[in-house]
Scaffold this active site. Structure first.
Site, short mmCIF file in Angstrom:
data_model
loop_
_atom_site.label_atom_id
_atom_site.label_comp_id
_atom_site.label_asym_id
_atom_site.label_seq_id
_atom_site.Cartn_x
_atom_site.Cartn_y
_atom_site.Cartn_z
N SER A 23 -1.89 6.65 -57.30
CA SER A 23 -2.69 6.45 -56.09
C SER A 23 -2.98 7.78 -55.42
CB SER A 23 -1.97 5.52 -55.09
OG SER A 23 -0.75 6.11 -54.66
N TYR A 162 9.51 15.04 -42.64
CA TYR A 162 8.39 15.40 -43.51
C TYR A 162 8.09 16.89 -43.39
CZ TYR A 162 3.68 15.29 -45.55
OH TYR A 162 2.58 15.51 -46.33
#
Length: 278
Positions: A23, A162
């Site tokens: 993806s 992150y």
């Protein structure tokens, strides 16, 4: 003409391994390398998506492809997958460390398990794949492409894990590049900006559950995975060390570099989206 011909043929019959390849940017990169005539090895967690992509690559691009279900956070699983890839194709020429996850939560509201999972995939996943593939990459004078982020330069609010994982990638691969000097192995750190992928649509929240609603981002356009993949492919062709693809305009990047306090006050809140829970 000779230069164009060489560029066109550069990845023909080369073996390219892409993590998180079913993806987003990973899939777009797999398709781009397939267009160049590469053999593809795709690692992902979704077996049905792997089977579908492999079939598509064979039928529409006439290239050999191998899809392997693999959690790159598990070093033993990565070692097995890389061994199978080498057994099938004889080696690996290009490793694309693409797989990643994110979160949206205040640091104070984020469980330790979320930090551990984000680092396990984004940082240790890339480390595991690189360690496993490195002997083959050295033997074939190959290259490593690492998907970082604009957060490697300008951290966003509510993404502490992150942001940390992307900074860690720069530390690891900038060091590895120096250690590999003279071996013929190139390393490209690619830093896309906001991109329309499932990463933003499937972010973890503080308790580890998944929020399936993308954050609203102000002050920046959202790029398509195909456009980002093309830019990364062209950068890899030139074996560039650093590829900054951020669609945050140049004024914002200058502000972040030379006037960080002003940048944090004026632009970071807009780019980070709404505060979690709002």
């Amino acid at each position: 003409m000779p230069r164009k011909l060489f560029t066109h043929q550069a990845y023909r019959h080369k073996v390219v391994l892409v993590t998180g390849g079913c993806s987003g940017i990973g899939r777009a990169l797999a398709l781009r390398f397939a267009q160049a005539g590469s053999h593809l090895v795709i690692l992902d967690l979704d077996q049905a998506a792997l089977d579908s992509l492999v079939q598509h690559l064979r039928e529409h691009h006439n290239v050999e492809a191998l899809g392997l279900r693999c959690d790159i956070a598990e070093p033993e699983a990565v070692s097995r997958a890389v061994a199978l890839a080498i057994e099938r194709f004889g080696g690996i020429d290009v490793l694309v460390n693409n797989a990643g996850i994110t979160h949206r939560s205040l640091f104070a509201d984020t469980d330790l398990a979320v930090f551990q999972r984000v680092m396990a995939v984004n940082f240790y996943g890339a480390l595991h794949c690189t360690q496993a593939a490195l002997p083959s990459l050295l033997a074939r004078r190959g290259q490593i492409v690492v998907l970082s982020s604009l957060t490697g330069f300008a951290p966003l609010l509510y993404r502490s894990a992150y942001n940390a994982s992307k900074h860690a990638l720069h530390g690891l691969f900038d060091t590895l590049r120096m250690e590999l000097d003279g071996t013929g192995v190139a390393i490209t750190l690619a830093c896309p900006g906001f991109t329309a992928t499932d990463l933003r649509k499937n972010a973890l929240v503080g308790d580890g559950s998944v929020i399936r609603q993308p954050a609203v981002v102000l002050g920046a356009e959202v790029a398509s995975p195909r456009d980002v993949a093309e830019a990364i492919y062209q950068g890899a062709l030139r074996r560039k060390r650093l590829l900054v693809l951020s669609n945050v305009n140049w004024r914002a990047r200058v502000l972040a570099r030379f006037f960080p306090r002003l940048f944090e006050k004026l632009l970071v809140p807009k780019m980070s989206g709404l505060k979690p829970g709002h």
